[in-house]
Write a protein that holds these residues in place. Structure first.
Motif, PDB file in Angstrom:
ATOM      1  N   MET A   1      -7.723 -49.021 -59.155  1.00  0.00           N
ATOM      2  CA  MET A   1      -6.750 -49.599 -58.214  1.00  0.00           C
ATOM      3  C   MET A   1      -6.394 -48.532 -57.169  1.00  0.00           C
ATOM      4  O   MET A   1      -6.309 -47.359 -57.485  1.00  0.00           O
ATOM      5  N   ARG A   2      -6.219 -49.021 -55.946  1.00  0.00           N
ATOM      6  CA  ARG A   2      -5.880 -48.102 -54.860  1.00  0.00           C
ATOM      7  C   ARG A   2      -4.785 -48.736 -54.018  1.00  0.00           C
ATOM      8  O   ARG A   2      -4.839 -49.923 -53.705  1.00  0.00           O
ATOM      9  N   ILE A   3      -3.791 -47.940 -53.656  1.00  0.00           N
ATOM     10  CA  ILE A   3      -2.708 -48.430 -52.788  1.00  0.00           C
ATOM     11  C   ILE A   3      -2.722 -47.598 -51.513  1.00  0.00           C
ATOM     12  O   ILE A   3      -2.681 -46.362 -51.570  1.00  0.00           O
ATOM     13  N   THR A   4      -2.793 -48.274 -50.377  1.00  0.00           N
ATOM     14  CA  THR A   4      -2.696 -47.579 -49.104  1.00  0.00           C
ATOM     15  C   THR A   4      -1.362 -47.958 -48.465  1.00  0.00           C
ATOM     16  O   THR A   4      -1.156 -49.125 -48.107  1.00  0.00           O
ATOM     17  N   ILE A   5      -0.487 -46.975 -48.366  1.00  0.00           N
ATOM     18  CA  ILE A   5       0.806 -47.208 -47.715  1.00  0.00           C
ATOM     19  C   ILE A   5       0.552 -47.124 -46.211  1.00  0.00           C
ATOM     20  O   ILE A   5       0.191 -46.069 -45.691  1.00  0.00           O
ATOM     21  N   LEU A   6       0.706 -48.241 -45.532  1.00  0.00           N
ATOM     22  CA  LEU A   6       0.365 -48.292 -44.110  1.00  0.00           C
ATOM     23  C   LEU A   6       1.536 -47.850 -43.237  1.00  0.00           C
ATOM     24  O   LEU A   6       1.339 -47.330 -42.134  1.00  0.00           O
ATOM     25  N   GLY A   7       2.734 -48.053 -43.728  1.00  0.00           N
ATOM     26  CA  GLY A   7       3.935 -47.621 -43.029  1.00  0.00           C
ATOM     27  C   GLY A   7       5.111 -47.812 -43.961  1.00  0.00           C
ATOM     28  O   GLY A   7       5.148 -48.767 -44.733  1.00  0.00           O
ATOM     29  N   SER A   8       6.077 -46.869 -43.924  1.00  0.00           N
ATOM     30  CA  SER A   8       7.220 -46.965 -44.824  1.00  0.00           C
ATOM     31  C   SER A   8       8.459 -46.473 -44.102  1.00  0.00           C
ATOM     32  O   SER A   8       8.512 -45.330 -43.663  1.00  0.00           O
ATOM     33  N   GLY A   9       9.454 -47.349 -43.959  1.00  0.00           N
ATOM     34  CA  GLY A   9      10.688 -46.976 -43.281  1.00  0.00           C
ATOM     35  C   GLY A   9      11.242 -48.133 -42.479  1.00  0.00           C
ATOM     36  O   GLY A   9      10.624 -49.203 -42.404  1.00  0.00           O
ATOM     37  N   SER A  10      12.394 -47.924 -41.879  1.00  0.00           N
ATOM     38  CA  SER A  10      13.112 -49.037 -41.246  1.00  0.00           C
ATOM     39  C   SER A  10      12.430 -49.565 -39.994  1.00  0.00           C
ATOM     40  O   SER A  10      12.826 -50.593 -39.460  1.00  0.00           O
ATOM     41  N   ARG A  11      11.356 -48.880 -39.514  1.00  0.00           N
ATOM     42  CA  ARG A  11      10.609 -49.418 -38.377  1.00  0.00           C
ATOM     43  C   ARG A  11       9.399 -50.246 -38.819  1.00  0.00           C
ATOM     44  O   ARG A  11       8.593 -50.659 -37.987  1.00  0.00           O
ATOM     45  N   GLY A  12       9.264 -50.487 -40.110  1.00  0.00           N
ATOM     46  CA  GLY A  12       8.195 -51.375 -40.547  1.00  0.00           C
ATOM     47  C   GLY A  12       7.529 -50.921 -41.825  1.00  0.00           C
ATOM     48  O   GLY A  12       7.162 -49.755 -41.962  1.00  0.00           O
ATOM     49  N   ASN A  13       7.391 -51.874 -42.765  1.00  0.00           N
ATOM     50  CA  ASN A  13       6.812 -51.576 -44.079  1.00  0.00           C
ATOM     51  C   ASN A  13       5.619 -52.469 -44.369  1.00  0.00           C
ATOM     52  O   ASN A  13       5.685 -53.689 -44.143  1.00  0.00           O
ATOM     53  N   ALA A  14       4.565 -51.869 -44.904  1.00  0.00           N
ATOM     54  CA  ALA A  14       3.430 -52.631 -45.423  1.00  0.00           C
ATOM     55  C   ALA A  14       2.585 -51.689 -46.266  1.00  0.00           C
ATOM     56  O   ALA A  14       2.464 -50.502 -45.958  1.00  0.00           O
TER      57      ALA A  14
ATOM     58  N   THR B   1       3.262 -35.004 -59.652  1.00  0.00           N
ATOM     59  CA  THR B   1       3.233 -34.501 -58.283  1.00  0.00           C
ATOM     60  C   THR B   1       4.096 -35.416 -57.415  1.00  0.00           C
ATOM     61  O   THR B   1       4.286 -36.593 -57.725  1.00  0.00           O
ATOM     62  N   VAL B   2       4.600 -34.855 -56.321  1.00  0.00           N
ATOM     63  CA  VAL B   2       5.466 -35.622 -55.408  1.00  0.00           C
ATOM     64  C   VAL B   2       4.879 -35.557 -53.998  1.00  0.00           C
ATOM     65  O   VAL B   2       4.601 -34.477 -53.489  1.00  0.00           O
ATOM     66  N   ARG B   3       4.674 -36.739 -53.414  1.00  0.00           N
ATOM     67  CA  ARG B   3       4.244 -36.804 -52.011  1.00  0.00           C
ATOM     68  C   ARG B   3       5.210 -37.671 -51.214  1.00  0.00           C
ATOM     69  O   ARG B   3       6.019 -38.393 -51.787  1.00  0.00           O
ATOM     70  N   LEU B   4       5.078 -37.590 -49.895  1.00  0.00           N
ATOM     71  CA  LEU B   4       5.978 -38.330 -49.010  1.00  0.00           C
ATOM     72  C   LEU B   4       5.207 -39.401 -48.254  1.00  0.00           C
ATOM     73  O   LEU B   4       4.174 -39.114 -47.643  1.00  0.00           O
ATOM     74  N   ALA B   5       5.719 -40.639 -48.271  1.00  0.00           N
ATOM     75  CA  ALA B   5       5.184 -41.673 -47.388  1.00  0.00           C
ATOM     76  C   ALA B   5       5.809 -41.484 -46.006  1.00  0.00           C
ATOM     77  O   ALA B   5       6.861 -40.859 -45.871  1.00  0.00           O
TER      78      ALA B   5
ATOM     79  N   VAL C   1       4.639 -43.805 -39.817  1.00  0.00           N
ATOM     80  CA  VAL C   1       3.451 -44.215 -39.046  1.00  0.00           C
ATOM     81  C   VAL C   1       2.130 -43.679 -39.588  1.00  0.00           C
ATOM     82  O   VAL C   1       1.076 -44.222 -39.266  1.00  0.00           O
ATOM     83  N   GLU C   2       2.155 -42.629 -40.409  1.00  0.00           N
ATOM     84  CA  GLU C   2       0.908 -42.069 -40.939  1.00  0.00           C
ATOM     85  C   GLU C   2       0.582 -42.740 -42.268  1.00  0.00           C
ATOM     86  O   GLU C   2       1.361 -42.639 -43.212  1.00  0.00           O
ATOM     87  N   PRO C   3      -0.569 -43.413 -42.387  1.00  0.00           N
ATOM     88  CA  PRO C   3      -0.882 -44.037 -43.677  1.00  0.00           C
ATOM     89  C   PRO C   3      -1.167 -43.000 -44.767  1.00  0.00           C
ATOM     90  O   PRO C   3      -1.536 -41.860 -44.465  1.00  0.00           O
ATOM     91  N   LEU C   4      -0.977 -43.424 -46.007  1.00  0.00           N
ATOM     92  CA  LEU C   4      -1.183 -42.532 -47.154  1.00  0.00           C
ATOM     93  C   LEU C   4      -1.866 -43.344 -48.254  1.00  0.00           C
ATOM     94  O   LEU C   4      -1.418 -44.430 -48.601  1.00  0.00           O
ATOM     95  N   THR C   5      -2.941 -42.789 -48.798  1.00  0.00           N
ATOM     96  CA  THR C   5      -3.678 -43.491 -49.850  1.00  0.00           C
ATOM     97  C   THR C   5      -3.339 -42.911 -51.223  1.00  0.00           C
ATOM     98  O   THR C   5      -3.301 -41.687 -51.384  1.00  0.00           O
ATOM     99  N   VAL C   6      -3.087 -43.786 -52.171  1.00  0.00           N
ATOM    100  CA  VAL C   6      -2.740 -43.386 -53.532  1.00  0.00           C
ATOM    101  C   VAL C   6      -3.771 -43.994 -54.474  1.00  0.00           C
ATOM    102  O   VAL C   6      -3.885 -45.227 -54.562  1.00  0.00           O
ATOM    103  N   ASP C   7      -4.546 -43.147 -55.156  1.00  0.00           N
ATOM    104  CA  ASP C   7      -5.501 -43.644 -56.145  1.00  0.00           C
ATOM    105  C   ASP C   7      -4.772 -43.774 -57.476  1.00  0.00           C
ATOM    106  O   ASP C   7      -4.164 -42.829 -57.954  1.00  0.00           O
TER     107      ASP C   7
END
Ligand SMILES: [Zn+2]
Ligand SMILES: [Zn+2]
Length: 252
Positions: free
Chosen positions: A1-14, A236-240, A243-249
């Motif tokens: 399973m893979r999750i790609t955080i495309l945007g996170s915050g009050s200007r838009g989430n997906a 480990t701790v990362r930040l979403a 505007v920069e996408p982040l991939t989580v395996d």
């Protein structure tokens, strides 16, 4: 399973959750164009298909583009009965309802929701495929014991760390908005999130801090609080990012 955080915050989430051949977009606060651009940038391949859209709650930063996204990919939209009552979502077609604490499946992906306190009916979601499990928990005013029970032994946790109370107090937000954010149906502070991480401790392998306010927080503060709470654990701790996408395996 893979999750790609495309945007996170009050200007838009997906976020795009991929489980086997199933692709589910969770929340629709970004335009079709931005979903496509960011998914391709992060994954290195075109996003030519979305099987379903799942909405956590009815706030604009999560549902503002639901109709156009669903139409672009001909995808059904999954939401709770309570979110369905939001007048902005009345024109949605292809709706499928899910219960706020009833597990359901979309293709190869199993989704286990749990209601959480926010000023719109809101759910935390645990995603599961085979033995891989991950949770998405944003937009909540406080962490209740029932949520900790729901998250126990979910090794990958995407959780909100919205604000630093001192930065919020010193910032430009008017008092009523500050009060809303601080309330039990607002958003989690870095310390509230850290306390939850401390409770979950040894069950965690990867933590991604989400919905970090660009006005009332700093990524470094959120990260330091989380890491301190998890000291002595493996996680480990990362930040979403907004505007920069982040991939989580998500492994088993
Ligand atoms: Zn939000
Ligand atoms: Zn919200």
């Amino acid at each position: 399973m893979r999750i790609t955080i495309l945007g996170s915050g009050s200007r838009g989430n997906a976020a795009l959750v991929e489980a086997g051949t199933t692709r589910v977009l969770v929340d629709a606060g970004l335009s079709v164009r931005q979903v496509r651009l960011r998914a391709e940038a992060a994954r290195g391949e075109r996003l030519d298909r979305v099987d379903a859209v799942v909405l956590t709650h009815g706030h604009g930063d999560h549902v503002g583009h639901a109709r156009t996204i669903a139409k672009a990919w001909g995808a059904p939209v999954y939401l709770t009965e309570a979110t369905r009552r939001n007048p902005h979502l009345s024109a949605l077609r292809g709706v499928r309802l899910f219960g706020s604490d009833t597990q359901f499946a979309i293709g190869e992906l199993s989704i286990d929701p749990h209601p959480i306190p926010h000023d719109a009916p809101q759910v935390a979601l645990v995603f599961e495929r085979e033995n891989a499990r991950a949770a998405l928990v944003t937009d909540l005013g406080e962490v209740q014991a029932s949520l900790l029970d729901h998250l126990r032994d979910v090794p990958t946790l995407l959780i909100e760390a919205n604000h630093d109370p001192a930065l919020l107090a010193a910032g430009p937000y008017p008092a009523p908005l500050q009060d809303r954010i601080l309330s039990g149906v607002g958003h989690l502070s870095n310390m509230q999130t850290a306390a939850a991480l401390g409770e979950l401790g040894s069950g965690l392998r990867e933590v991604v801090l989400m919905h970090i306010s660009e006005t009332n927080n700093q990524g470094a503060l959120a990260q330091a609080a989380a890491e301190e709470a998890l000291a002595g654990h493996e996680a480990t701790v990362r930040l979403a990012h907004q505007v920069e996408p982040l991939t989580v395996d998500v492994g088993a």
